[in-house]
Scaffold this motif. Structure first.
Motif, PDB file in Angstrom:
ATOM      1  N   UNK A 348       0.832  -1.207   0.000  1.00 42.93           N
ATOM      2  CA  UNK A 348       0.000   0.000   0.000  1.00 42.93           C
ATOM      3  C   UNK A 348       0.865   1.254   0.000  1.00 42.93           C
ATOM      4  N   UNK A 349       1.952   1.234   0.763  1.00 40.24           N
ATOM      5  CA  UNK A 349       2.853   2.373   0.791  1.00 40.24           C
ATOM      6  C   UNK A 349       3.501   2.597  -0.569  1.00 40.24           C
ATOM      7  N   UNK A 350       3.901   1.500  -1.205  1.00 39.90           N
ATOM      8  CA  UNK A 350       4.528   1.595  -2.530  1.00 39.90           C
ATOM      9  C   UNK A 350       3.552   2.204  -3.534  1.00 39.90           C
ATOM     10  N   UNK A 351       2.295   1.738  -3.490  1.00 40.82           N
ATOM     11  CA  UNK A 351       1.277   2.244  -4.413  1.00 40.82           C
ATOM     12  C   UNK A 351       1.031   3.730  -4.182  1.00 40.82           C
ATOM     13  N   UNK A 352       0.916   4.121  -2.917  1.00 40.94           N
ATOM     14  CA  UNK A 352       0.663   5.532  -2.596  1.00 40.94           C
ATOM     15  C   UNK A 352       1.815   6.414  -3.047  1.00 40.94           C
TER      16      UNK A 352
END
Length: 483
Positions: A348-352
């Motif tokens: 999720x952090x990577x996507x954000x």
């Protein structure tokens, strides 16, 4: 008079985070009481590793408001502006009227003298107090969107012995607290504050920070006398130790003599910073022969496990940053997301981060940065002469221009967006909302003088800008972005 009890029950929160959270929430309550002119409130505020406790007595049952005339938007303004004026001031549409002034024809409303139940205002404000809490380190757990110092398990909230029901992310407040059972936490229904304190006392939970300090200090002194030792208590260490356990017991331990061949300064430093021990010194030969330590050996192990886990997370985060840099993602974008995040959901952090890096190149991205920088520059310049601290709590009663109301409505729209589950929010949607403030901010600065001659009006306008910046920072730390 009425009373309020609020308990936030969680997994064990480290001492520094615990103190910060307690003080921050207490300050929000104090500002709320001051704003509503509650002059005789008596407070009791405590914290343990698992609990943040706030008790307020001598509260009025109702808030009395005087009749007054409010000026709204100009006649002919968009319907959305008029509805915003009605909603933000809790007006009845029948109460508004038009009146000519030297600056044109405006919409006005006369409010009536009335009494608002305090419990309604408390119910409305507590979620904002909690949501605005700024943790130095925080984490998410499970599939929940809430970020907290450690997983928050329950919220107890009573007003005059009655439950105040409100929602805070996935939790709903109740009249239940939890105490340690043989295998898991045991739920206890609480009747009032007296019953709450008795419940904790019966389970040997010392909820009062000062009492835990007295207890630990008393037992340390007894050990020193019994073992012919002396000790200069490190107050910083003591403050940490009293916030490590709910039921402190002091135990004495000793080391093998081979370990004591190490330099004394190294031994003391290691004991204080890593084991949270107090080192005792023999009165006879002034040598370091043994130590007294916080009672809960299992507690110490737990804290060391937490430290080990944090070291692993730090290592993984560093590797994660390198991976992102290899993807040609700007370092300031990476820092803006990771600075306040304790999430271990790296996908999720990577996507954000990846999507934010992309959006920043668009008009929305540039507008967001421009709005944030403009507001923070004004805040930095104005705060030099301001004697009071800002908290992001503007008072609509002090608004004199439509642009102030419009900007606050836009901010609240964004804050409402944040309550949507993360899986249903996209970076593009959020950045579009943030960018949408540009027109409101431009009109605000065109028509509103921030540094008003009236100090109260000036501070209120700075509170509004500070709230805007806090709202931006809830998504990412925009102060990290390089222009």
């Amino acid at each position: 008079m009425s009373d309020l009890l609020l308990e936030l029950y969680s997994e064990e929160i480290p001492p520094t985070l615990q103190e910060d959270a307690k003080n921050n929430i207490a300050e929000n309550f104090a500002l709320f009481f001051e704003k509503n002119d509650f002059k005789k409130v008596v407070s009791e505020i405590y914290s343990t590793p698992k609990r943040l406790i706030f008790y307020y007595n001598n509260l009025p049952t109702n808030i009395k408001t005087e009749a007054k005339v409010l000026r709204g938007p100009k006649v002919g303004a968009p319907e959305q502006a008029i509805q915003g004026f009605i909603k933000s001031n809790s007006l009845d549409p029948k109460d508004i009227y038009e009146e000519e002034t030297d600056k044109g024809k405006f919409i006005f409303a006369k409010t009536k003298k009335r009494e608002i139940p305090v419990v309604d205002e408390i119910k409305k404000n507590i979620p904002h107090f909690l949501n605005g809490l700024q943790w130095r380190k925080k984490m998410r757990w499970g599939d929940y969107d809430l970020s907290w110092g450690r997983p928050l398990k329950s919220i107890l909230c009573l007003f005059d012995k009655q439950t105040i029901p409100f929602n805070f992310f996935h939790l709903t407040s109740t009249n239940i607290t939890y105490v340690d059972g043989p295998l898991e936490d045991k739920a206890v229904v609480i009747k009032d504050y007296i019953h709450f304190k008795k419940t904790l006392n019966d389970k040997r939970i010392v909820y009062d920070n000062a009492e835990r300090e007295k207890l630990i200090t008393k037992h340390i002194q007894a050990f020193l006398k019994k073992n012919d030792c002396e000790l200069e208590i490190n107050n910083k260490l003591l403050k940490q130790v009293i916030n490590l356990v709910e039921d402190p017991i002091v135990l004495k331990g000793s080391f093998l003599k081979d370990f004591l061949k190490l330099p004394e300064e190294l031994l003391i430093l290691t004991m204080q910073q890593h084991q949270r021990y107090f080192s005792m010194r023999s009165i006879n030969n002034h040598k370091l022969i043994n130590n007294s330590k916080n009672s809960y050996l299992t507690q110490r192990v737990n804290m060391q496990n937490v430290k080990f886990t944090e070291e692993i997370l730090t290592f993984m985060t560093d590797r994660f940053k390198n991976l992102l840099k290899d993807q040609k993602i700007r370092p300031d974008v990476i820092e803006s997301v990771l600075y306040n995040s304790r999430s271990d959901d790296y996908f999720s952090l990577f996507t954000k981060i990846k999507n934010l890096n992309k959006v920043l190149k668009s008009n929305d991205g540039q507008n967001v940065i421009a709005v944030y920088k403009r507001c923070t520059n004004i805040l930095e310049q104005s705060k030099k002469d301001l004697k009071q601290e800002l908290f992001g709590d503007p008072d609509t009663v002090l608004f004199q221009h439509n642009e102030e109301n419009f900007l606050l409505e836009k901010i609240n729209e964004i804050r409402e967006h944040y309550t949507t589950p993360a899986r249903l929010r996209t970076v593009e949607q959020t950045m579009s909302l943030l960018a949408g403030t540009k027109g409101f901010v431009d009109k605000f600065f065109d028509n509103v003088k921030v540094n008003d001659e009236n100090e109260q009006i000036k501070k209120n306008r700075l509170e509004l800008l500070f709230l805007l910046c806090k709202t931006f920072d809830s998504f990412a730390d925009f102060s990290k972005f390089e222009v």
